[in-house]
Write a protein that holds these residues in place. Structure first.
Motif, PDB file in Angstrom:
ATOM      1  N   PRO A  30       0.802  -1.225   0.000  1.00 54.62           N
ATOM      2  CA  PRO A  30       0.000   0.000   0.000  1.00 54.62           C
ATOM      3  C   PRO A  30       0.836   1.276   0.000  1.00 54.62           C
ATOM      4  O   PRO A  30       0.348   2.338  -0.403  1.00 54.62           O
ATOM      5  CB  PRO A  30      -0.827  -0.120   1.287  1.00 54.62           C
ATOM      6  CG  PRO A  30      -0.034  -1.039   2.167  1.00 54.62           C
ATOM      7  CD  PRO A  30       0.599  -2.016   1.236  1.00 54.62           C
ATOM      8  N   GLU A  31       2.093   1.171   0.430  1.00 54.93           N
ATOM      9  CA  GLU A  31       2.950   2.350   0.458  1.00 54.93           C
ATOM     10  C   GLU A  31       3.213   2.912  -0.942  1.00 54.93           C
ATOM     11  O   GLU A  31       3.619   4.070  -1.093  1.00 54.93           O
ATOM     12  CB  GLU A  31       4.286   2.022   1.148  1.00 54.93           C
ATOM     13  CG  GLU A  31       5.144   0.986   0.444  1.00 54.93           C
ATOM     14  CD  GLU A  31       4.818  -0.456   0.803  1.00 54.93           C
ATOM     15  OE1 GLU A  31       5.634  -1.338   0.490  1.00 54.93           O
ATOM     16  OE2 GLU A  31       3.738  -0.697   1.395  1.00 54.93           O
ATOM     17  N   ALA A  32       2.959   2.096  -1.974  1.00 54.10           N
ATOM     18  CA  ALA A  32       3.138   2.567  -3.351  1.00 54.10           C
ATOM     19  C   ALA A  32       2.037   3.543  -3.760  1.00 54.10           C
ATOM     20  O   ALA A  32       2.163   4.249  -4.766  1.00 54.10           O
ATOM     21  CB  ALA A  32       3.177   1.383  -4.318  1.00 54.10           C
ATOM     22  N   GLY A  33       0.939   3.581  -3.001  1.00 57.79           N
ATOM     23  CA  GLY A  33      -0.134   4.533  -3.277  1.00 57.79           C
ATOM     24  C   GLY A  33      -0.901   4.279  -4.558  1.00 57.79           C
ATOM     25  O   GLY A  33      -1.361   5.210  -5.216  1.00 57.79           O
ATOM     26  N   LEU A  34      -1.072   3.011  -4.902  1.00 61.22           N
ATOM     27  CA  LEU A  34      -1.737   2.666  -6.161  1.00 61.22           C
ATOM     28  C   LEU A  34      -3.196   2.262  -5.995  1.00 61.22           C
ATOM     29  O   LEU A  34      -3.805   1.728  -6.912  1.00 61.22           O
ATOM     30  CB  LEU A  34      -0.955   1.544  -6.852  1.00 61.22           C
ATOM     31  CG  LEU A  34       0.450   1.971  -7.309  1.00 61.22           C
ATOM     32  CD1 LEU A  34       1.255   0.766  -7.743  1.00 61.22           C
ATOM     33  CD2 LEU A  34       0.359   2.995  -8.428  1.00 61.22           C
ATOM     34  N   ALA A  35      -3.747   2.534  -4.821  1.00 64.49           N
ATOM     35  CA  ALA A  35      -5.175   2.305  -4.565  1.00 64.49           C
ATOM     36  C   ALA A  35      -5.647   3.362  -3.577  1.00 64.49           C
ATOM     37  O   ALA A  35      -4.894   3.753  -2.684  1.00 64.49           O
ATOM     38  CB  ALA A  35      -5.414   0.911  -4.003  1.00 64.49           C
ATOM     39  N   PRO A  36      -6.873   3.843  -3.721  1.00 61.01           N
ATOM     40  CA  PRO A  36      -7.395   4.792  -2.737  1.00 61.01           C
ATOM     41  C   PRO A  36      -7.429   4.155  -1.352  1.00 61.01           C
ATOM     42  O   PRO A  36      -7.562   2.935  -1.223  1.00 61.01           O
ATOM     43  CB  PRO A  36      -8.816   5.079  -3.245  1.00 61.01           C
ATOM     44  CG  PRO A  36      -8.786   4.711  -4.694  1.00 61.01           C
ATOM     45  CD  PRO A  36      -7.833   3.559  -4.791  1.00 61.01           C
ATOM     46  N   ALA A  37      -7.293   4.957  -0.335  1.00 60.68           N
ATOM     47  CA  ALA A  37      -7.338   4.448   1.035  1.00 60.68           C
ATOM     48  C   ALA A  37      -8.656   3.725   1.291  1.00 60.68           C
ATOM     49  O   ALA A  37      -9.675   3.996   0.634  1.00 60.68           O
ATOM     50  CB  ALA A  37      -7.169   5.602   2.017  1.00 60.68           C
ATOM     51  N   LEU A  38      -8.641   2.814   2.251  1.00 60.91           N
ATOM     52  CA  LEU A  38      -9.835   2.026   2.552  1.00 60.91           C
ATOM     53  C   LEU A  38     -11.038   2.896   2.917  1.00 60.91           C
ATOM     54  O   LEU A  38     -12.182   2.548   2.604  1.00 60.91           O
ATOM     55  CB  LEU A  38      -9.545   1.052   3.701  1.00 60.91           C
ATOM     56  CG  LEU A  38      -8.621  -0.122   3.375  1.00 60.91           C
ATOM     57  CD1 LEU A  38      -8.306  -0.915   4.640  1.00 60.91           C
ATOM     58  CD2 LEU A  38      -9.252  -1.027   2.327  1.00 60.91           C
ATOM     59  N   ASP A  39     -10.783   4.026   3.561  1.00 61.26           N
ATOM     60  CA  ASP A  39     -11.885   4.899   3.955  1.00 61.26           C
ATOM     61  C   ASP A  39     -12.135   6.026   2.962  1.00 61.26           C
ATOM     62  O   ASP A  39     -12.908   6.944   3.224  1.00 61.26           O
ATOM     63  CB  ASP A  39     -11.624   5.488   5.342  1.00 61.26           C
ATOM     64  CG  ASP A  39     -10.327   6.304   5.396  1.00 61.26           C
ATOM     65  OD1 ASP A  39      -9.572   6.293   4.402  1.00 61.26           O
ATOM     66  OD2 ASP A  39     -10.070   6.940   6.434  1.00 61.26           O
ATOM     67  N   SER A  40     -11.486   5.947   1.798  1.00 60.79           N
ATOM     68  CA  SER A  40     -11.675   6.975   0.776  1.00 60.79           C
ATOM     69  C   SER A  40     -13.009   6.792   0.064  1.00 60.79           C
ATOM     70  O   SER A  40     -13.428   5.663  -0.208  1.00 60.79           O
ATOM     71  CB  SER A  40     -10.548   6.903  -0.265  1.00 60.79           C
ATOM     72  OG  SER A  40     -10.851   7.691  -1.398  1.00 60.79           O
ATOM     73  N   PRO A  41     -13.693   7.878  -0.286  1.00 62.33           N
ATOM     74  CA  PRO A  41     -14.943   7.759  -1.048  1.00 62.33           C
ATOM     75  C   PRO A  41     -14.722   7.189  -2.453  1.00 62.33           C
ATOM     76  O   PRO A  41     -15.672   6.756  -3.103  1.00 62.33           O
ATOM     77  CB  PRO A  41     -15.459   9.204  -1.109  1.00 62.33           C
ATOM     78  CG  PRO A  41     -14.260  10.053  -0.872  1.00 62.33           C
ATOM     79  CD  PRO A  41     -13.395   9.282   0.064  1.00 62.33           C
ATOM     80  N   GLU A  42     -13.455   7.178  -2.896  1.00 59.84           N
ATOM     81  CA  GLU A  42     -13.148   6.645  -4.222  1.00 59.84           C
ATOM     82  C   GLU A  42     -12.848   5.145  -4.211  1.00 59.84           C
ATOM     83  O   GLU A  42     -12.606   4.558  -5.256  1.00 59.84           O
ATOM     84  CB  GLU A  42     -11.945   7.383  -4.826  1.00 59.84           C
ATOM     85  CG  GLU A  42     -12.193   8.846  -5.152  1.00 59.84           C
ATOM     86  CD  GLU A  42     -13.220   9.024  -6.264  1.00 59.84           C
ATOM     87  OE1 GLU A  42     -13.478   8.053  -6.999  1.00 59.84           O
ATOM     88  OE2 GLU A  42     -13.756  10.143  -6.391  1.00 59.84           O
ATOM     89  N   ARG A  43     -12.863   4.538  -3.024  1.00 60.77           N
ATOM     90  CA  ARG A  43     -12.519   3.113  -2.942  1.00 60.77           C
ATOM     91  C   ARG A  43     -13.499   2.251  -3.736  1.00 60.77           C
ATOM     92  O   ARG A  43     -13.103   1.305  -4.437  1.00 60.77           O
ATOM     93  CB  ARG A  43     -12.502   2.653  -1.479  1.00 60.77           C
ATOM     94  CG  ARG A  43     -11.985   1.233  -1.272  1.00 60.77           C
ATOM     95  CD  ARG A  43     -10.495   1.137  -1.485  1.00 60.77           C
ATOM     96  NE  ARG A  43     -10.021  -0.234  -1.282  1.00 60.77           N
ATOM     97  CZ  ARG A  43      -8.749  -0.577  -1.184  1.00 60.77           C
ATOM     98  NH1 ARG A  43      -7.808   0.334  -1.283  1.00 60.77           N
ATOM     99  NH2 ARG A  43      -8.404  -1.847  -1.010  1.00 60.77           N
ATOM    100  N   GLY A  44     -14.770   2.575  -3.649  1.00 56.27           N
ATOM    101  CA  GLY A  44     -15.763   1.823  -4.412  1.00 56.27           C
ATOM    102  C   GLY A  44     -15.578   2.002  -5.902  1.00 56.27           C
ATOM    103  O   GLY A  44     -15.686   1.041  -6.680  1.00 56.27           O
ATOM    104  N   SER A  45     -15.292   3.230  -6.329  1.00 58.13           N
ATOM    105  CA  SER A  45     -15.042   3.505  -7.745  1.00 58.13           C
ATOM    106  C   SER A  45     -13.828   2.725  -8.236  1.00 58.13           C
ATOM    107  O   SER A  45     -13.818   2.194  -9.356  1.00 58.13           O
ATOM    108  CB  SER A  45     -14.828   5.006  -7.950  1.00 58.13           C
ATOM    109  OG  SER A  45     -14.553   5.291  -9.297  1.00 58.13           O
ATOM    110  N   TYR A  46     -12.817   2.654  -7.394  1.00 57.32           N
ATOM    111  CA  TYR A  46     -11.598   1.915  -7.737  1.00 57.32           C
ATOM    112  C   TYR A  46     -11.916   0.444  -8.030  1.00 57.32           C
ATOM    113  O   TYR A  46     -11.500  -0.112  -9.049  1.00 57.32           O
ATOM    114  CB  TYR A  46     -10.612   2.037  -6.578  1.00 57.32           C
ATOM    115  CG  TYR A  46      -9.433   1.109  -6.626  1.00 57.32           C
ATOM    116  CD1 TYR A  46      -8.435   1.252  -7.584  1.00 57.32           C
ATOM    117  CD2 TYR A  46      -9.301   0.089  -5.675  1.00 57.32           C
ATOM    118  CE1 TYR A  46      -7.335   0.405  -7.610  1.00 57.32           C
ATOM    119  CE2 TYR A  46      -8.205  -0.755  -5.685  1.00 57.32           C
ATOM    120  CZ  TYR A  46      -7.223  -0.596  -6.656  1.00 57.32           C
ATOM    121  OH  TYR A  46      -6.142  -1.441  -6.672  1.00 57.32           O
TER     122      TYR A  46
END
Length: 207
Positions: A78-94
């Motif tokens: 996750p340190e690579a920053g290639l996915a929105p954070a788990l609590d991000s509103p964009e996680r579902g979009s991802y």
């Protein structure tokens, strides 16, 4: 210690996983598989019964399928920053776009490449529906924001831009300015350039 091995061929979707590996910045080994040769060997079929590439092994875990491998790596590092954070509103979009690339997009472009007819009747049952509906969905999103999940480049973009770039080069997709700008934006990343250079070198070596 992470022990990763990518089984690939530079003329395959393995190039997409190579890019992902360069993005996460972790050490990995590469084993080039030959089409019509060791890709169907008993040893390799134990890892991937489909006899296809890519396959990734990581500390005893075996992962196949491009989108699955890339999503796995995004979660493992996750340190690579290639996915929105788990609590991000964009996680579902991802997650939506990860599966969109592996599902409707792949189906639509395969149908387009091989001139498979999708009628109004069959479109209701086929995962991609009408081909143009799939393409319009992607274009409408990228026309209003730089990446699929907004301002953040994610694993979904790595997958989507790889496939759009490939299908455009192979003339399966007609030139599209929205897609062209998107692919160019993604392929400017240093990891993308490194991955491309490494796989091109493999192709020259095997020529």
């Amino acid at each position: 210690m992470n022990t990763m091995t990518l089984y690939t061929n530079p003329q395959s979707r393995g190039r997409v996983v190579r890019w992902m590996l360069e993005e996460i910045g972790q050490p990995y080994d590469v084993k080039v598989m030959t089409f019509g040769g060791d890709i169907k060997s008993p040893e390799y079929l134990k890892l991937n019964p489909m006899g296809k590439v890519p396959t990734l092994t990581h500390n005893g875990t075996v992962i196949t399928e491009v989108a699955a491998i890339c999503a796995y790596l995004a979660e493992q590092f996750p340190e690579a920053g290639l996915a929105p954070a788990l609590d991000s509103p964009e996680r579902g979009s991802y997650h939506r776009w990860l599966f969109f690339v592996a599902g409707p997009y792949e189906m639509a472009l395969t149908a387009k490449a091989y001139s498979w007819e999708i009628t109004d009747e069959s479109a209701e049952a086929i995962g991609c529906g009408h081909i143009q509906d799939t393409l319009n969905t992607v274009e409408q999103t990228l026309a209003k924001q730089p990446y699929l999940c907004g301002d953040q480049f994610t694993t979904a973009d790595l997958l989507m831009s790889s496939y759009i770039g490939w299908h455009t080069m192979m003339k399966v997709l007609e030139p599209n300015p929205v897609f062209a700008r998107y692919v160019e934006r993604c392929e400017k990343r240093e990891a993308a350039r490194r991955a491309d250079s490494l796989d091109n070198a493999l192709m020259e070596k095997s020529a």
